[in-house]
Design an enzyme around this catalytic site. Structure first.
Site, short mmCIF file in Angstrom:
data_model
loop_
_atom_site.label_atom_id
_atom_site.label_comp_id
_atom_site.label_asym_id
_atom_site.label_seq_id
_atom_site.Cartn_x
_atom_site.Cartn_y
_atom_site.Cartn_z
CG ASN A 108 -1.88 1.16 1.27
OD1 ASN A 108 -1.46 2.32 1.40
ND2 ASN A 108 -3.16 0.87 1.17
CB THR B 82 -5.77 1.89 -3.62
OG1 THR B 82 -6.21 3.15 -3.09
CG2 THR B 82 -6.80 1.35 -4.60
CD GLU B 83 -5.79 3.72 1.78
OE1 GLU B 83 -5.04 3.10 1.00
OE2 GLU B 83 -5.43 4.73 2.42
CG ASN B 84 -9.93 3.84 -3.04
OD1 ASN B 84 -8.74 3.52 -2.93
ND2 ASN B 84 -10.43 4.33 -4.16
CB SER C 269 -10.47 -2.41 1.63
OG SER C 269 -9.24 -1.84 1.29
#
Lengths: 236, 219, 236, 219
Positions: B27, B50-52, B92
């Site tokens: 990340n 990507t955390e989204n 996520s």
């Protein structure tokens, strides 16, 4: 025949009452249900607690709802984004409260709310200012804090395609918080580009099963926040 | 030494990428860390999270070919590579909080000699507090790299004895890549690992707010 | 090139050590990774703690592992099924211990383990004998018990199709515990009917993203437990 | 009265189905509750949930057309109707524990006058304890119907003052459908709602292990 279609955004949000907690899907503009938010502005409900990762941008969508003075409290992880000017002003003047929650904790609190889990422990925020007021507890030699599940009266979300039962597919990273919020609200309202008959969607691929969805509104060509903001748009 | 001493932002990102193992799930934070994606060393493949809600994030789209709903955590348009997967936010952060990512590269306001990281708030009274996913990343990801200028714009050290800004997480950072050096966090404090070309120990030590252990000579 | 393929079931389970905790996917025969279980029997690891909803049937698959005396403890919700004779005998003779967990709590404990959540509260089992030994706590006027996250050294699961990165799709209700267990083990081993190139699977439809998967073994034509049992099969 | 007094298993299931509202999301326990699926009243549509990961469960497959990996919680082969969705076990129990199902129909060993349910264990010392999803269902689903014979095979009441078997959950049951009657759980105890054809109050009351409040006469 099970049919969750509702005639219009206005009808879909007609019963949001003053003081309600409303989860609004989206991460930035991806997944933001602009047409439902604008219908909520028209509808007039106020003193809302709104749950969203951000606080909107420009003066459309979520930012317009905040600007209209309808939001007494935001629960979010990142209230500061490019073109985000509305919230900072209201926050500094004390007119909108803020509960700042780390992003993963926010997602998990919503998931817990939807899952009938009143509370859980996480290591996130331990040893930081956001630990304040939380109970700390040790498991297996590591410290964790207690976090509470989060539920809402309404969730307003956006998807790509729905069937009449409310089974949903999303578009790419627009899935984000929406699929979790759908599980945590008493009434989940979805705007979709398209509605298909049950059986048209692959049952192996459905992201949100219809049990979590109560109202579906078709918005075939939803606005994009970034486009509206670039045009200098504001709502109403 | 001149103002242009040390590595550029892009060179710092390139240097950090050298230390990412093949096949790693990574990340990248917003800012200089994003540049790491441009520098995959020959023969290696990294998978970016990507955390989204995307694993297998690719570079920015060609102009006019992006989708405003395919973005990264910095809300910039990206692409999805073959083998990518989309998922929702709770899933996520299962990846993040559950320790499934191998490595995270973050920016910093301050890093203490114990590895405490401050990167989300200066604590200024009129600031709008905004934390995003940073606290989850430092709590959940095993290896945390920081990329940062060695000092602030007005020359203050960012590597310090104790962070004065609000923490993102205690004892979080493993290694720091600055324009001047590569520095490890060890039980004894800041351990110099490598100097940037044209930079010597004293130059770095003077700009570091805590003791800097010199590179161990090979025995 | 990222490639998680492993040559054989034997190679995929070669490093399971005595005393390991092993989650095994499946609900009844749906999703049961029979070929991996048989490879584990051949491999010889013993004193295992096994997590599965059931205890297998007949004398193949999980039941064969139990019959071989390799399982010192079962963690499951329903150790009693049609054609399940192996476990009851070992349990009554005290040779295999049992931790009985309500099915939803079992799924959630595994999910919590994979999610870095050490503990959570649930209303399930409050006021029943299974509450014994658990901490009780009241939230919003309702009582809940504290449950602990569950992790494992290995997860052995079965899917329908995988790509080289370990992205997985399952078959119908064979998904059950497998998709959760994949997140909770240090090493997740998958048997799949088919392996495809990255990009061949729709990124919107992937159930288990590759980050949770460590080894992939192709078993093109897996055995069905019910067929083996009907044939009176036993392993080895 | 003869031994064949009261409803058959199938008639009990049919009677219970009459009280399920249109559009309801319903989980059916193993045994007589499974028969409810055969009796959807004219003009209504129910969506059946099975806790092993399917919403939109349909009837058994035609012989030879089933898939051993498409089964219900009782591990019998079923089908999936148009509009069905598959999901994993944790998500399945989000639906149950989170209160998203409207109704669940379960079997019973005993039901107390307060609605305590015992349906998973007789507590016999040599029994293999097995609970499955029953405790999650009674804790999570708002409306719990029970379908059961009014008495055990040897004539003991199953509707009792206090359960003697281990509980599945306290104060869980809303309504009971037996071969003899429909009975609600109320703050005052067992409330008779309806008698099966050819059955009178005394016959039911004698076979009920706690006071049975007669049907209220219309005022």
């Amino acid at each position: 025949m099970i049919d969750k279609r509702t005639a219009s955004p206005a009808e879909a949000v007609a019963d949001v009452s003053d003081g309600a907690t409303v989860m609004i899907g989206g991460f930035g503009e991806a997944g933001s249900p602009i047409e439902l938010i604008h219908a909520l502005i028209d509808q007039g409900a106020t003193d809302l607690t709104v749950v969203n990762n951000n606080t909107g941008s420009g003066e459309v969508g979520l930012a317009a709802l905040i600007k209209a003075g309808r939001v007494s409290k935001m629960i979010c992880s990142y209230p500061r984004t490019a073109n985000s000017t509305v919230f900072p002003e209201l926050y500094r003047s004390g007119r909108t409260a803020l509960e700042l929650v780390p992003q993963g904790t926010l997602a998990e609190r919503i998931r817990a709310g939807g899952a009938g889990i009143p509370a859980f422990y996480t290591a996130t925020s331990v040893g930081t200012p956001l630990e304040e007021g939380k109970e700390r507890r040790t498991f297996h030699d590591r410290d964790y804090v207690l976090e509470l599940g989060l539920t809402a009266d309404f969730a307003l979300i956006k998807c790509r395609v729905a069937d009449r039962h409310g089974n949903l597919l999303y578009n790419k990273t627009a899935r984000n918080f929406s699929a979790v919020m759908a599980t945590a609200a008493r009434t989940t309202v979805v705007q979709t580009k398209e509605v298909v008959e049950p059986g048209a969607l692959d049952p192996e691929a459905i992201v949100t099963p219809g049990i979590f969805v109560h109202r579906i509104v078709t918005v075939p060509d939803p606005a994009h926040e970034s486009v509206l903001v670039a045009e200098g748009g504001s709502y109403p | 030494m001149s103002d242009t001493v040390g590595l550029t932002r892009d060179e710092m990102a390139e240097r950090a990428a050298l230390d990412i193992p093949n096949g790693a799930y990574v990340n990248l934070g917003i800012g200089i860390p994003e540049l790491v994606a441009r520098h995959v060393p020959e023969g290696r493949e990294f998978i970016y999270h990507t955390e989204n809600g995307l694993l297998g994030m690719g570079p920015s789209p060609a102009p006019g070919e992006g989708d405003p709903e395919l973005i990264n955590a910095g809300k910039r348009q990206v692409t999805a590579l073959p083998g990518a997967a989309y998922f929702h936010h709770a899933d996520s952060f299962v990846m993040i909080r559950g320790g499934h990512l191998d490595l995270c590269v973050l920016g910093a306001l301050q890093v203490s000699q114990r590895g405490d990281l401050a990167n989300w708030s200066t604590g200024a009274p009129d600031a709008i507090p905004a934390v995003g996913g940073a606290m989850d990343l430092v709590a959940g990801v095993d290896t945390i790299f920081v990329i940062t200028q060695h000092t602030t714009r007005d020359g203050q050290p960012k590597l310090v004895e104790e962070c004065t800004y609000p923490l993102t997480g205690p004892a979080a950072v493993d290694r720091i890549y600055t324009d001047l050096a590569v520095i490890d966090i060890t039980p004894d404090g800041f351990q110099l690992v490598e100097l940037s070309p044209g930079v010597d120990y004293d130059y770095v030590a003077e700009r570091t707010g805590a003791p800097l252990i010199p590179i161990r000579s090979t025995p």
